[in-house]
Design a protein around this motif. Structure first.
Motif, PDB file in Angstrom:
ATOM      1  N   LEU A  61       0.838  -1.208   0.000  1.00 35.73           N
ATOM      2  CA  LEU A  61       0.000   0.000   0.000  1.00 35.73           C
ATOM      3  C   LEU A  61       0.872   1.257   0.000  1.00 35.73           C
ATOM      4  N   GLU A  62       1.980   1.215   0.748  1.00 35.78           N
ATOM      5  CA  GLU A  62       2.857   2.387   0.819  1.00 35.78           C
ATOM      6  C   GLU A  62       3.484   2.680  -0.543  1.00 35.78           C
ATOM      7  N   ALA A  63       3.830   1.597  -1.252  1.00 35.94           N
ATOM      8  CA  ALA A  63       4.400   1.782  -2.591  1.00 35.94           C
ATOM      9  C   ALA A  63       3.335   2.309  -3.553  1.00 35.94           C
ATOM     10  N   ASP A  64       2.068   1.890  -3.358  1.00 41.07           N
ATOM     11  CA  ASP A  64       0.959   2.447  -4.156  1.00 41.07           C
ATOM     12  C   ASP A  64       0.891   3.967  -3.962  1.00 41.07           C
ATOM     13  N   ILE A  65       0.920   4.357  -2.684  1.00 41.35           N
ATOM     14  CA  ILE A  65       0.817   5.789  -2.364  1.00 41.35           C
ATOM     15  C   ILE A  65       2.006   6.546  -2.966  1.00 41.35           C
TER      16      ILE A  65
END
Lengths: 272, 73
Positions: A61-65
């Motif tokens: 999710l952090e890489a998505d953001i």
């Protein structure tokens, strides 16, 4: 006899110079600083779009953001760069950009959407940092509009660099990595080309050799051995490979893609 | 802090701790997944930035020594 170098003036245009002096069609004479800035702008725009495509597909999710945030950054940077063209004295953008995806000056790496995370990471680490090195060269050069307007990008790019470097260190496939290095080195230009001329004139603070060294220093790794056929290299698109972005991406850039999803009332309004 | 792992491969999971005032203890506010400490710090900062924290820390999940799990005594 007229001095061919006079026709390096962007106001004269490349077509005019090439018609008058076909045998002096070297990169130095026909490519201006505006062409280089347009290349950075087009590449940042495509990089931003490709990053954004991964905003729901990255490994966490952090890489998505991060993908979404970096995409927005790069789209914003491209707008600033497009805005520099007029103050530079010549805007090389012509009407062909509305109909011909091959007229856009993006690297082949961005022609198709990425299908692997490794492609994202290689672009993030190598190509994004290569563009930042060129922006550093613009900020460190003598052209005032670039010195002032591009400086903030260097701050924002620190996060992109950290992001790319960390994922790169975690290990990625060699294919995308080698390709990104090759395209970055091609993009810096030939050792005796226009980038080097702009460097000698002081308009850029780094030429191709220094840019490559800067990239290696930043990434703490040596570039792989790359052989580039500069005779077939396109000095405007700064790439050796033919091709262009896919039709869907091109339609999206022109604002046509979202019209498919617009409610009928909006379509009616826009046609009035 | 359950045994659930959010990502496969080489990425690491980190627990994120923070507090808003000096008077309150650090408490867990979430977790991040990143390939190394540097990026984990950046991810934690970017992901949990809604509050005005006076302190934030991250710990690799593998470094947390659990005394017992939910359901155990």
């Amino acid at each position: 006899m007229a001095d061919p170098s006079r026709y390096a003036d962007p106001a004269f245009g490349r077509a005019g110079a090439a018609a008058l002096f076909p045998d002096v069609g070297t990169h130095q004479n026909l490519v201006s600083l505006s062409d280089l800035v347009l290349s950075i702008a087009d590449n940042k725009q495509m990089l931003g779009l490709r990053y954004a495509e991964w905003a729901t597909r990255a490994p966490s999710l952090e890489a998505d953001i991060a993908a979404a945030a970096m995409g927005l950054d790069d789209l914003g940077h491209s707008r600033v760069l497009f805005g520099c063209l007029e103050p530079l004295g010549s805007d090389p953008r012509g009407p062909e950009r509305e109909s011909d995806p091959g007229s856009l000056r993006n690297l082949a790496y961005f022609d198709e959407p990425w299908t692997q995370w490794s492609q994202f990471v290689a672009a993030n680490a190598i190509l994004d940092t290569a563009f930042t090195a060129m922006i550093e060269a613009c900020v460190g050069g003598s052209v005032e509009v670039l010195q002032h307007r591009l400086r903030k990008m260097l701050m924002e790019e620190r996060y992109h660099f950290l992001h790319g470097r960390s994922w790169l260190r975690s290990g990625i496939d060699a294919g995308p990595l080698d390709r990104a290095w090759k395209e970055a080195i091609e993009w810096f230009g030939p050792p005796d080309g226009e980038t080097e001329s702009l460097h000698r004139e002081g308009r850029l603070s780094m030429g191709p050799d220094q840019l490559r060294a800067r990239l290696e220093e930043q990434l703490e790794m040596k570039a792989p051995s790359v052989s580039v056929d500069w005779k077939t290299w396109d000095p405007l698109r700064r790439r050796g490979q033919s091709g262009a972005i896919d039709q869907r991406t091109f339609a999206m850039l022109r604002g046509l893609e979202e019209k498919k999803y617009a409610p009928p009332s909006a379509a009616k309004q826009s046609s009035v | 802090m359950s045994g659930y792992k959010r990502v496969s491969g080489d990425a690491l999971e980190y627990e994120v701790f923070a507090r808003k005032t000096r008077g309150e203890p650090l408490h867990q506010v979430g977790s991040v997944v990143a390939p190394d400490d540097d990026l984990a710090m950046a991810y934690a900062r970017a992901t949990y930035d809604e509050e005005r924290w006076c302190e934030m820390a991250i710990v690799r999940k593998e470094h947390v020594i659990e005394l017992w799990q939910p359901g155990e005594t």
